[in-house]
Design a protein around this motif. Structure first.
Motif, PDB file in Angstrom:
ATOM      1  N   HIS A   1      -4.342   0.571  -0.192  1.00 40.99           N
ATOM      2  CA  HIS A   1      -4.662   0.251  -1.576  1.00 40.99           C
ATOM      3  C   HIS A   1      -5.936  -0.582  -1.650  1.00 40.99           C
ATOM      4  N   ALA A   2      -6.725  -0.344  -2.672  1.00 45.94           N
ATOM      5  CA  ALA A   2      -7.899  -1.177  -2.926  1.00 45.94           C
ATOM      6  C   ALA A   2      -7.428  -2.525  -3.449  1.00 45.94           C
ATOM      7  N   VAL A   3      -8.162  -3.570  -3.146  1.00 46.83           N
ATOM      8  CA  VAL A   3      -7.827  -4.914  -3.608  1.00 46.83           C
ATOM      9  C   VAL A   3      -8.240  -5.059  -5.066  1.00 46.83           C
ATOM     10  N   GLY A   4      -7.348  -5.633  -5.861  1.00 48.82           N
ATOM     11  CA  GLY A   4      -7.600  -5.847  -7.286  1.00 48.82           C
ATOM     12  C   GLY A   4      -7.789  -7.313  -7.602  1.00 48.82           C
ATOM     13  N   PRO A   5      -7.231  -7.761  -8.724  1.00 52.13           N
ATOM     14  CA  PRO A   5      -7.412  -9.152  -9.151  1.00 52.13           C
ATOM     15  C   PRO A   5      -6.724 -10.141  -8.221  1.00 52.13           C
ATOM     16  N   VAL A   6      -7.236 -11.370  -8.207  1.00 53.21           N
ATOM     17  CA  VAL A   6      -6.689 -12.454  -7.407  1.00 53.21           C
ATOM     18  C   VAL A   6      -6.238 -13.549  -8.367  1.00 53.21           C
ATOM     19  N   ALA A   7      -4.999 -14.075  -8.184  1.00 56.58           N
ATOM     20  CA  ALA A   7      -4.468 -15.091  -9.084  1.00 56.58           C
ATOM     21  C   ALA A   7      -3.565 -16.059  -8.333  1.00 56.58           C
ATOM     22  N   GLU A   8      -3.329 -17.223  -8.929  1.00 63.07           N
ATOM     23  CA  GLU A   8      -2.405 -18.208  -8.378  1.00 63.07           C
ATOM     24  C   GLU A   8      -1.150 -18.230  -9.228  1.00 63.07           C
ATOM     25  N   ALA A   9       0.012 -18.151  -8.594  1.00 64.84           N
ATOM     26  CA  ALA A   9       1.296 -18.251  -9.281  1.00 64.84           C
ATOM     27  C   ALA A   9       2.364 -18.633  -8.275  1.00 64.84           C
TER      28      ALA A   9
ATOM     29  N   TYR B   1      -3.558   6.910   2.885  1.00 66.47           N
ATOM     30  CA  TYR B   1      -2.491   6.405   3.746  1.00 66.47           C
ATOM     31  C   TYR B   1      -3.069   5.502   4.813  1.00 66.47           C
ATOM     32  N   ALA B   2      -2.377   4.388   5.079  1.00 67.16           N
ATOM     33  CA  ALA B   2      -2.774   3.502   6.164  1.00 67.16           C
ATOM     34  C   ALA B   2      -2.379   4.148   7.490  1.00 67.16           C
ATOM     35  N   SER B   3      -3.200   3.955   8.491  1.00 62.12           N
ATOM     36  CA  SER B   3      -2.914   4.539   9.807  1.00 62.12           C
ATOM     37  C   SER B   3      -1.745   3.828  10.474  1.00 62.12           C
ATOM     38  N   ASP B   4      -1.184   4.445  11.494  1.00 63.54           N
ATOM     39  CA  ASP B   4      -0.118   3.820  12.264  1.00 63.54           C
ATOM     40  C   ASP B   4      -0.602   2.511  12.885  1.00 63.54           C
ATOM     41  N   GLU B   5      -1.849   2.480  13.317  1.00 64.83           N
ATOM     42  CA  GLU B   5      -2.407   1.260  13.897  1.00 64.83           C
ATOM     43  C   GLU B   5      -2.402   0.116  12.894  1.00 64.83           C
TER      44      GLU B   5
ATOM     45  N   ALA C   1      -0.348  -0.203  10.242  1.00 62.15           N
ATOM     46  CA  ALA C   1       1.047  -0.587  10.032  1.00 62.15           C
ATOM     47  C   ALA C   1       1.564  -1.448  11.189  1.00 62.15           C
ATOM     48  N   GLU C   2       1.200  -1.097  12.407  1.00 61.56           N
ATOM     49  CA  GLU C   2       1.615  -1.878  13.580  1.00 61.56           C
ATOM     50  C   GLU C   2       0.968  -3.255  13.580  1.00 61.56           C
ATOM     51  N   SER C   3      -0.327  -3.318  13.236  1.00 58.52           N
ATOM     52  CA  SER C   3      -1.048  -4.600  13.208  1.00 58.52           C
ATOM     53  C   SER C   3      -0.466  -5.540  12.167  1.00 58.52           C
ATOM     54  N   LEU C   4       0.077  -4.992  11.080  1.00 56.42           N
ATOM     55  CA  LEU C   4       0.684  -5.805  10.033  1.00 56.42           C
ATOM     56  C   LEU C   4       2.146  -6.125  10.321  1.00 56.42           C
ATOM     57  N   GLY C   5       2.675  -5.605  11.406  1.00 54.43           N
ATOM     58  CA  GLY C   5       4.054  -5.871  11.772  1.00 54.43           C
ATOM     59  C   GLY C   5       5.058  -5.032  11.006  1.00 54.43           C
ATOM     60  N   TRP C   6       4.622  -3.925  10.430  1.00 55.50           N
ATOM     61  CA  TRP C   6       5.505  -3.060   9.642  1.00 55.50           C
ATOM     62  C   TRP C   6       6.272  -2.090  10.521  1.00 55.50           C
ATOM     63  N   ARG C   7       5.865  -1.908  11.756  1.00 55.33           N
ATOM     64  CA  ARG C   7       6.530  -0.989  12.693  1.00 55.33           C
ATOM     65  C   ARG C   7       6.746  -1.650  14.011  1.00 55.33           C
TER      66      ARG C   7
END
Length: 76
Positions: free
Chosen positions: A42-50, A64-68, A70-76
């Motif tokens: 996903h493209a980055v959109g607005p930034v806010a504090e909450a 789609y994000a690559s398998d690499e 997803a792995e780097s983000l700890g999703w797999r």
């Protein structure tokens, strides 16, 4: 941030993201509001504090994000 003059979405640079984040307390945690079970890019959109955190919204699916990724983000 993240828009051409004519209102069309474009990629956000690191410099633009850093500039946007500098307006917040640097001790706050940052979250990207994306569902990790579906490895979409996903493209980055607005930034806010909450809720005591800095949130980065998404500005649309780019593919789609690559398998690499997803792995780097700890999703797999």
């Amino acid at each position: 941030m993240g828009r051409h003059r004519r209102g069309q979405a474009r990629e956000v640079t690191v410099g633009e993201l850093v500039a946007a984040l500098q307006q917040f307390d640097p001790a706050l945690e940052v979250r990207l509001a994306i569902q990790p079970r579906l490895p979409y890019e996903h493209a980055v959109g607005p930034v806010a504090e909450a809720d005591g955190m800095v949130w980065i919204g998404e500005a649309g699916q780019c593919g789609y994000a690559s398998d690499e990724v997803a792995e780097s983000l700890g999703w797999r």
